[in-house]
Design an enzyme around this catalytic site. Structure first.
Site, PDB file in Angstrom:
ATOM      1  N   SER A 149       0.781  -1.245  -0.185  1.00  0.00           N
ATOM      2  CA  SER A 149      -0.018   0.170  -0.007  1.00  0.00           C
ATOM      3  C   SER A 149       0.886   1.078   0.119  1.00  0.00           C
ATOM      4  O   SER A 149       1.771   1.379  -0.799  1.00  0.00           O
ATOM      5  CB  SER A 149      -0.888  -0.067   1.197  1.00  0.00           C
ATOM      6  OG  SER A 149      -1.780   0.871   0.988  1.00  0.00           O
ATOM      7  N   ARG A 218     -12.422   7.463   8.027  1.00  0.00           N
ATOM      8  CA  ARG A 218     -12.057   6.205   8.320  1.00  0.00           C
ATOM      9  C   ARG A 218     -13.234   5.256   7.325  1.00  0.00           C
ATOM     10  O   ARG A 218     -12.856   4.498   6.656  1.00  0.00           O
ATOM     11  CB  ARG A 218     -12.297   5.647   9.827  1.00  0.00           C
ATOM     12  CG  ARG A 218     -12.009   4.255   9.798  1.00  0.00           C
ATOM     13  CD  ARG A 218     -10.396   3.763   9.290  1.00  0.00           C
ATOM     14  NE  ARG A 218     -10.184   2.384   9.536  1.00  0.00           N
ATOM     15  CZ  ARG A 218      -9.328   1.698   9.279  1.00  0.00           C
ATOM     16  NH1 ARG A 218      -8.283   2.556   8.520  1.00  0.00           N
ATOM     17  NH2 ARG A 218      -8.632   0.570   9.664  1.00  0.00           N
ATOM     18  N   ASP A 316      -9.063  -4.602  -6.545  1.00  0.00           N
ATOM     19  CA  ASP A 316      -8.588  -3.572  -5.916  1.00  0.00           C
ATOM     20  C   ASP A 316      -8.798  -2.121  -6.535  1.00  0.00           C
ATOM     21  O   ASP A 316      -8.297  -2.092  -7.778  1.00  0.00           O
ATOM     22  CB  ASP A 316      -6.845  -3.550  -5.575  1.00  0.00           C
ATOM     23  CG  ASP A 316      -6.311  -2.629  -4.772  1.00  0.00           C
ATOM     24  OD1 ASP A 316      -7.071  -1.426  -4.625  1.00  0.00           O
ATOM     25  OD2 ASP A 316      -5.290  -2.788  -4.415  1.00  0.00           O
ATOM     26  N   HIS A 349      -8.119  -4.202  -1.813  1.00  0.00           N
ATOM     27  CA  HIS A 349      -7.133  -3.395  -1.705  1.00  0.00           C
ATOM     28  C   HIS A 349      -6.656  -4.135  -0.213  1.00  0.00           C
ATOM     29  O   HIS A 349      -5.401  -4.360  -0.156  1.00  0.00           O
ATOM     30  CB  HIS A 349      -7.118  -2.004  -1.505  1.00  0.00           C
ATOM     31  CG  HIS A 349      -5.755  -1.383  -0.989  1.00  0.00           C
ATOM     32  ND1 HIS A 349      -4.653  -1.437  -1.763  1.00  0.00           N
ATOM     33  CD2 HIS A 349      -5.461  -0.990   0.152  1.00  0.00           C
ATOM     34  CE1 HIS A 349      -3.636  -1.180  -0.995  1.00  0.00           C
ATOM     35  NE2 HIS A 349      -4.146  -0.581  -0.205  1.00  0.00           N
ATOM     36  N   ASP A 350      -7.424  -4.623   0.698  1.00  0.00           N
ATOM     37  CA  ASP A 350      -7.233  -5.180   1.995  1.00  0.00           C
ATOM     38  C   ASP A 350      -6.756  -6.697   1.909  1.00  0.00           C
ATOM     39  O   ASP A 350      -6.590  -7.170   2.728  1.00  0.00           O
ATOM     40  CB  ASP A 350      -8.526  -5.030   2.953  1.00  0.00           C
ATOM     41  CG  ASP A 350      -8.074  -3.769   3.788  1.00  0.00           C
ATOM     42  OD1 ASP A 350      -7.074  -3.222   3.531  1.00  0.00           O
ATOM     43  OD2 ASP A 350      -9.090  -3.634   4.647  1.00  0.00           O
TER      44      ASP A 350
END
Length: 370
Positions: A149, A218, A316, A349-350
Site C-alpha cells: 500500500s 475512516r 483493488d 485492496h485489503d
C-alpha cells in the site's frame, strides 16, 4: 494497579538536524521499529518492511510483545516470511503517531506538540529515515525490501534514492504515483477532518477531538479498501434488527452501515488526526517519475534490483492492477527478473491483510527461491 503493556518497539535516533525534501529539518527525531529473527554473521539476510498509512511497527507477535500484529500469520518461524532464515525489520513510518516522530510529537524547539508546525512530509523523507536505520543496524545491503500500500510507494522512493540498497524487492498492492481516484478519496478524507469544528486548525485535544471528521475519513477509507463484490457477499441488503437501530430517522438501518460505524469507532482515537493528514498528503504527492527525469518507466528501470515480486489484486479499486503491471513492466525494462502475480481475491485492496493463504504462498515461493 495498572498492568504494564508489553512493547517490543525499539527506537533509532535520526541524524540531527534531519533535512526534509520540501524544506525544514527535524531535530532529535527518531524512528520506532521492531525486529524478528537473527541477523546473520554476514549481515546478508535482512528484510525491511514499509507499512501502509495506519499500521505501527508491530507486524507480528514476538517474545517482547505476544499480542497479534497487523500481519500476524505472515511473519514467524516456518511462515511465508520465515524468521528462522530471515532477519525482519518493520519500521513505523516517519510522520506517524505510532512511536516515530510526527505531528503528534513534541517539538524540541518549543516544548509543545508540533501539530501543523511539523515540516511538509514526503515519502522520500520516510524512505531516507528508514535507510538511516538500515545503516545503523550495520546492514550494507538488504536481502529484500518489502512494501505494501503506501509502504510500497515508500519502498519505491527508498530504492530510487538509495540505488543498490536492496538485492530484491516485493511490491504489494501499491502504485508508482497517486492516480486521480486515490487522490480524490484521500482529499475527501482530509476535508472531513479539517471541516470538523473540533479539529480547530490542528489544535484539538482529548476533550475537543475531531471524532466526526475522523469517523467519516475512516469510513471512506474502508469503503475503498474492500470490493463491491465482497460487500454484496457479506452484507447484501440485510437490515438491522429493530433493537439495533438508532433513534434517528436517518440513522443506521443496514448491516453495512453498522459495520462501517464499528470500524470507525475502533480507529478514531487510535490514530492522531494531524498525522493522518500529513501521511495522506505525502501519499498524494508521491510520483516515481520525479526520480526518472519526469518518466516513471525510466525511474522504475533505474532502480537496480536483481529480482522482484509484484503482487496485485484484480478487485483493488484504490491501487488497481494496471498500476502493479506498470511497476512490473518498468522493472523488467531495467533488467530486473520479475515475478508478476495477479490475484482474484474478492477482498480488494485489503486482501494482503486478510487473504494470507494466497499472498503468503506467493511471498513464500519468491523468498524460498532466493
Amino acid at each position: 494497579m495498572t498492568e504494564a503493556v508489553a512493547d517490543a518497539r525499539r527506537w533509532h535516533a535520526l541524524p540531527s538536524p534531519f533535512p526534509m525534501k520540501r524544506g525544514g529539518a527535524l531535530v532529535d527525531a527518531r524512528l520506532a521499529y521492531e525486529t524478528w529473527g537473527e541477523l546473520s554473521a554476514t549481515r546478508d539476510n535482512a528484510i525491511l518492511i514499509h507499512t501502509g498509512l495506519s499500521p505501527g511497527a508491530h507486524a507480528a507477535s514476538n517474545a517482547e510483545d505476544p499480542s497479534s500484529g497487523w500481519w500476524e500469520g505472515m511473519i514467524g518461524p516456518g511462515l511465508a516470511i520465515d524468521t528462522d532464515r530471515w532477519f525482519v525489520v518493520c519500521v513505523n513510518t516517519l510522520g506517524s503517531c505510532k512511536g516515530s516522530t510526527g505531528a503528534a510529537s513534541i517539538n524540541p524547539a518549543t516544548g509543545e506538540t508540533y501539530r501543523l508546525d511539523f515540516p511538509d512530509l514526503t515519502l522520500e523523507d520516510a524512505a531516507n529515515a528508514a535507510q538511516d536505520l538500515v545503516r545503523a543496524l550495520g546492514i550494507a545491503r538488504l536481502a529484500c525490501l518489502l512494501g505494501n500500500s503506501m509502504g510500497g510507494m515508500t519502498a519505491l522512493a527508498h530504492l530510487a534514492q538509495h540505488r543498490g540498497c536492496a538485492r530484491t524487492h516485493i511490491s504489494i498492492s501499491t502504485a508508482p504515483q497517486a492516480q486521480p481516484f486515490a487522490i480524490a478519496i484521500r482529499s475527501l478524507q482530509r476535508e472531513a477532518i479539517r471541516l470538523d469544528p473540533q479539529w480547530d486548525e490542528g489544535r484539538y485535544d482529548d476533550e475537543r477531538y475531531p471524532e466526526a471528521g475522523m469517523s467519516i475519513a475512516r469510513k471512506l477509507g474502508v469503503i475503498t479498501y474492500r470490493s463491491a463484490m465482497e460487500w454484496v457477499g457479506r452484507f447484501a441488503r440485510i437490515r438491522l434488527d429493530a433493537e439495533r437501530r438508532e433513534d434517528d430517522p436517518f440513522g443506521a438501518e443496514f448491516e453495512i452501515e453498522s459495520y462501517l460505524q464499528g470500524h470507525a469507532r475502533r480507529f478514531v482515537r487510535s490514530f492522531d488526526p494531524n498525522s493522518y493528514l500529513y501521511l495522506s498528503r505525502a501519499s498524494d504527492w508521491f510520483d516515481i517519475a520525479e526520480h526518472g527525469g519526469g518518466d516513471a518507466r525510466a525511474a522504475l528501470a533505474g532502480l537496480g534490483i536483481e529480482r522482484a515480486l509484484v503482487i496485485g489484486v484484480e478487485t483493488d479499486i484504490l491501487f488497481p492492477l494496471s498500476q502493479q503491471q506498470e511497476i512490473a513492466d518498468g522493472l523488467v525494462a531495467g533488467g530486473t527478473a520479475v515475478d508478476f502475480v495477479a490475484l482474484d481475491s474478492p477482498q480488494g485492496h485489503d486482501a494482503f491483510l486478510v487473504d494470507l493463504e494466497r499472498f503468503g504462498a506467493a511471498i513464500a515461493r519468491f523468498l524460498g527461491s532466493l
